[in-house]
Design a protein around this motif. Sequence first.
Motif, PDB file in Angstrom:
ATOM      1  N   ARG A 257       0.873  -1.181   0.000  1.00 46.70           N
ATOM      2  CA  ARG A 257       0.000   0.000   0.000  1.00 46.70           C
ATOM      3  C   ARG A 257       0.907   1.227   0.000  1.00 46.70           C
ATOM      4  O   ARG A 257       1.818   1.333   0.832  1.00 46.70           O
ATOM      5  CB  ARG A 257      -0.894  -0.018   1.234  1.00 46.70           C
ATOM      6  CG  ARG A 257      -1.721   1.250   1.472  1.00 46.70           C
ATOM      7  CD  ARG A 257      -2.422   1.148   2.822  1.00 46.70           C
ATOM      8  NE  ARG A 257      -2.971   2.406   3.270  1.00 46.70           N
ATOM      9  CZ  ARG A 257      -4.253   2.742   3.179  1.00 46.70           C
ATOM     10  NH1 ARG A 257      -5.100   1.908   2.624  1.00 46.70           N
ATOM     11  NH2 ARG A 257      -4.675   3.904   3.635  1.00 46.70           N
ATOM     12  N   VAL A 258       0.667   2.148  -0.917  1.00 46.31           N
ATOM     13  CA  VAL A 258       1.454   3.372  -1.005  1.00 46.31           C
ATOM     14  C   VAL A 258       0.625   4.511  -0.423  1.00 46.31           C
ATOM     15  O   VAL A 258      -0.505   4.751  -0.867  1.00 46.31           O
ATOM     16  CB  VAL A 258       1.849   3.696  -2.464  1.00 46.31           C
ATOM     17  CG1 VAL A 258       2.732   4.944  -2.509  1.00 46.31           C
ATOM     18  CG2 VAL A 258       2.569   2.511  -3.100  1.00 46.31           C
TER      19      VAL A 258
ATOM     20  N   ASN B  56       1.135   6.185  -7.350  1.00 47.57           N
ATOM     21  CA  ASN B  56       1.183   4.819  -6.833  1.00 47.57           C
ATOM     22  C   ASN B  56       2.014   3.915  -7.735  1.00 47.57           C
ATOM     23  O   ASN B  56       2.887   3.173  -7.281  1.00 47.57           O
ATOM     24  CB  ASN B  56      -0.253   4.300  -6.699  1.00 47.57           C
ATOM     25  CG  ASN B  56      -0.333   2.879  -6.196  1.00 47.57           C
ATOM     26  OD1 ASN B  56       0.041   1.938  -6.883  1.00 47.57           O
ATOM     27  ND2 ASN B  56      -0.850   2.726  -4.998  1.00 47.57           N
TER      28      ASN B  56
END
Length: 242
Positions: free
Chosen positions: A174-175, A187
């Motif tokens: 997860r960015v 992302n």
Amino acid sequence: MLIVLPPSETKAPGGSGAPLDVASLSFPGLNPVRRELIAELSSLDVDTALEVLGISGRLRGEAEANRELAEAPTMPAIERYTGVLFDALDAPSLSGAARSRLAVGSALFGLVRANDLIPHYRLSAGNKLGGRTLRSRWGKAITAELEALDGLVVDLRSGAYQQLGRFREAVTVRVETPEGKVVSHFNKHYKGELARVLAGCPDEPDDAAGVVRVARAAGLDARVDENPPKSAPHQVILTVER
């Protein structure tokens, strides 16, 4: 370790490889579905294909290319896909060993390794063929291929492509910003950077903590998610300034 990348809508044209040989592709357990989808997609007339693919007439060439899937020239998958993530990855500069750790999730091919030779095509995870979703068409085939692998899987696919074949044991990423907001546009760039770092690392990680270790050694701000979603229990959070 296998790093599974998302595909891109944009793809490099042409190629110098021989026409598609489905039997030569990695993950042969996917071949029955691949052949069905290729046959159906290439049989669509262009106007029907535009509707099925959800694209406008200005992209007519994309629909026309699908009709030539069996005869079109090919190139390595890692060079076929283009865009933000693949720019950050910079595959041409990677060693052969690094490329061997890379694969791409695909609506048409399921999974392909970096050096698998594929033609230009247009098909997205959200499209339907024969009135059926691609998630239903792939069933459990992609998941089964991932489950059969030895070593860690790092799944960088977007949600729609993960739905084509989930693998709960994979490390996902997860960015987000320092404030905890999900990064959208950039992302792909940061996932490309991470993929490059992981592909080239001398010692393969074997869990989420190992991925964090490699990322931090390369100067990335990463940590293991202490409260991951149930659908992604081995999640890493990559924190970026944008």
